[in-house]
Design a protein around this motif. Sequence first.
Motif, PDB file in Angstrom:
ATOM      1  N   ASP A   6       0.935  -1.209  -0.308  1.00 48.87           N
ATOM      2  CA  ASP A   6       0.086   0.026   0.040  1.00 48.87           C
ATOM      3  C   ASP A   6       0.663   1.340  -0.048  1.00 48.87           C
ATOM      4  OD1 ASP A   6      -2.313  -1.527   0.227  1.00 48.87           O
ATOM      5  OD2 ASP A   6      -2.332  -1.456   2.311  1.00 48.87           O
ATOM      6  N   PHE A   7       0.283   2.243  -0.859  1.00 48.00           N
ATOM      7  CA  PHE A   7       1.196   3.617  -0.718  1.00 48.00           C
ATOM      8  C   PHE A   7       0.187   4.565  -0.480  1.00 48.00           C
ATOM      9  CE2 PHE A   7       3.378   1.157  -3.866  1.00 48.00           C
ATOM     10  CZ  PHE A   7       4.641   1.467  -3.758  1.00 48.00           C
ATOM     11  N   THR A   8       0.697   5.633   0.226  1.00 54.42           N
ATOM     12  CA  THR A   8      -0.345   6.619   0.973  1.00 54.42           C
ATOM     13  C   THR A   8       0.260   7.819   0.589  1.00 54.42           C
ATOM     14  OG1 THR A   8      -0.920   5.348   2.806  1.00 54.42           O
ATOM     15  CG2 THR A   8      -1.345   7.728   3.016  1.00 54.42           C
ATOM     16  N   TYR A   9      -0.492   8.738   0.185  1.00 57.58           N
ATOM     17  CA  TYR A   9      -0.112  10.349  -0.181  1.00 57.58           C
ATOM     18  C   TYR A   9      -0.993  11.035   0.596  1.00 57.58           C
ATOM     19  CZ  TYR A   9       1.098  14.454  -2.367  1.00 57.58           C
ATOM     20  OH  TYR A   9       1.221  15.794  -2.638  1.00 57.58           O
ATOM     21  N   ILE A  10      -0.743  12.035   1.524  1.00 59.42           N
ATOM     22  CA  ILE A  10      -1.572  13.149   1.984  1.00 59.42           C
ATOM     23  C   ILE A  10      -1.272  14.248   1.587  1.00 59.42           C
ATOM     24  CG2 ILE A  10      -2.246  14.013   4.036  1.00 59.42           C
ATOM     25  CD1 ILE A  10      -1.461  11.481   5.601  1.00 59.42           C
ATOM     26  N   HIS A  11      -2.541  15.106   1.040  1.00 62.57           N
ATOM     27  CA  HIS A  11      -2.397  16.260   0.627  1.00 62.57           C
ATOM     28  C   HIS A  11      -3.696  17.115   0.982  1.00 62.57           C
ATOM     29  CE1 HIS A  11      -0.759  19.419  -2.357  1.00 62.57           C
ATOM     30  NE2 HIS A  11      -2.055  19.544  -2.736  1.00 62.57           N
ATOM     31  N   ASN A  12      -3.350  18.356   1.167  1.00 62.71           N
ATOM     32  CA  ASN A  12      -4.458  19.213   1.678  1.00 62.71           C
ATOM     33  C   ASN A  12      -5.368  19.772   0.370  1.00 62.71           C
ATOM     34  OD1 ASN A  12      -4.464  19.019   4.444  1.00 62.71           O
ATOM     35  ND2 ASN A  12      -2.943  20.445   4.602  1.00 62.71           N
ATOM     36  N   LEU A  13      -6.524  19.736   0.069  1.00 63.46           N
ATOM     37  CA  LEU A  13      -7.229  20.051  -0.952  1.00 63.46           C
ATOM     38  C   LEU A  13      -7.905  21.012  -0.642  1.00 63.46           C
ATOM     39  CD1 LEU A  13      -8.122  16.840  -2.541  1.00 63.46           C
ATOM     40  CD2 LEU A  13      -6.272  18.178  -3.151  1.00 63.46           C
ATOM     41  N   LYS A  14      -7.947  22.292  -1.580  1.00 59.24           N
ATOM     42  CA  LYS A  14      -9.085  23.163  -1.501  1.00 59.24           C
ATOM     43  C   LYS A  14     -10.282  22.547  -1.903  1.00 59.24           C
ATOM     44  CE  LYS A  14      -6.098  26.703  -3.046  1.00 59.24           C
ATOM     45  NZ  LYS A  14      -5.865  27.777  -3.916  1.00 59.24           N
ATOM     46  N   ARG A  15     -11.356  23.221  -1.184  1.00 60.34           N
ATOM     47  CA  ARG A  15     -12.857  22.686  -1.615  1.00 60.34           C
ATOM     48  C   ARG A  15     -13.059  22.888  -2.905  1.00 60.34           C
ATOM     49  NH1 ARG A  15     -15.990  22.294   3.054  1.00 60.34           N
ATOM     50  NH2 ARG A  15     -15.210  23.445   4.928  1.00 60.34           N
ATOM     51  N   GLY A  16     -13.728  21.724  -3.489  1.00 64.19           N
ATOM     52  CA  GLY A  16     -14.312  21.608  -4.878  1.00 64.19           C
ATOM     53  C   GLY A  16     -13.922  20.366  -5.525  1.00 64.19           C
ATOM     54  N   LYS A  17     -13.981  20.193  -6.656  1.00 67.03           N
ATOM     55  CA  LYS A  17     -13.739  18.802  -7.405  1.00 67.03           C
ATOM     56  C   LYS A  17     -12.467  18.815  -8.002  1.00 67.03           C
ATOM     57  CE  LYS A  17     -18.902  18.698  -8.498  1.00 67.03           C
ATOM     58  NZ  LYS A  17     -19.603  18.667  -9.644  1.00 67.03           N
ATOM     59  N   HIS A  18     -11.720  17.418  -7.654  1.00 71.47           N
ATOM     60  CA  HIS A  18     -10.415  17.426  -8.346  1.00 71.47           C
ATOM     61  C   HIS A  18     -10.128  15.912  -8.743  1.00 71.47           C
ATOM     62  CE1 HIS A  18      -9.123  20.502  -5.345  1.00 71.47           C
ATOM     63  NE2 HIS A  18     -10.052  20.133  -4.867  1.00 71.47           N
ATOM     64  N   ALA A  19      -9.703  15.786 -10.078  1.00 70.01           N
ATOM     65  CA  ALA A  19      -9.183  14.704 -10.747  1.00 70.01           C
ATOM     66  C   ALA A  19      -8.018  14.341 -10.340  1.00 70.01           C
ATOM     67  CB  ALA A  19      -9.507  14.886 -12.363  1.00 70.01           C
ATOM     68  N   PHE A  20      -7.645  13.065 -10.272  1.00 64.12           N
ATOM     69  CA  PHE A  20      -6.132  12.469  -9.934  1.00 64.12           C
ATOM     70  C   PHE A  20      -6.080  11.261 -10.783  1.00 64.12           C
ATOM     71  CE2 PHE A  20      -9.072  11.173  -6.732  1.00 64.12           C
ATOM     72  CZ  PHE A  20      -8.689   9.678  -6.588  1.00 64.12           C
ATOM     73  N   LYS A  21      -4.923  10.766 -10.759  1.00 67.77           N
ATOM     74  CA  LYS A  21      -4.248   9.261 -11.304  1.00 67.77           C
ATOM     75  C   LYS A  21      -3.413   9.009 -10.419  1.00 67.77           C
ATOM     76  CE  LYS A  21      -5.660   9.229 -16.331  1.00 67.77           C
ATOM     77  NZ  LYS A  21      -5.164   8.863 -17.294  1.00 67.77           N
TER      78      LYS A  21
END
Length: 103
Positions: A6-21
């Motif tokens: 397992d890999f974990t990445y923590i990132h604070n996001l601004k409110r809204g919709k976010h796409a990722f891969k």
Amino acid sequence: HRSGNDFTYIHNLKRGKHAFKFIVDDEWRFAPDQPTVADIEGRINNFIDVTDFKPYTGDREFEKEKAAAEYGYVGDQVPSTDDTASGDQSDDDTDLTTRPDKD
């Protein structure tokens, strides 16, 4: 961060919709078991909507309920330490906070 497979990445996001891969073996990939969205060129990405996200605040609700049960108050109400609240009024109405200390 890696833990076993397992890999974990923590990132604070601004409110809204976010796409990722994800990059797996040097290739961009999406997780098929997570929500997906296609971009304007038809590429599939995962997405997350944190528009209405409410952060975890610990066990505040539990602490409020515990305090209410133990002390008989609810919510953000703080029990009064004022003697007049318990009906114990002193005959001396002098404000001691304005007297200088004498040592």
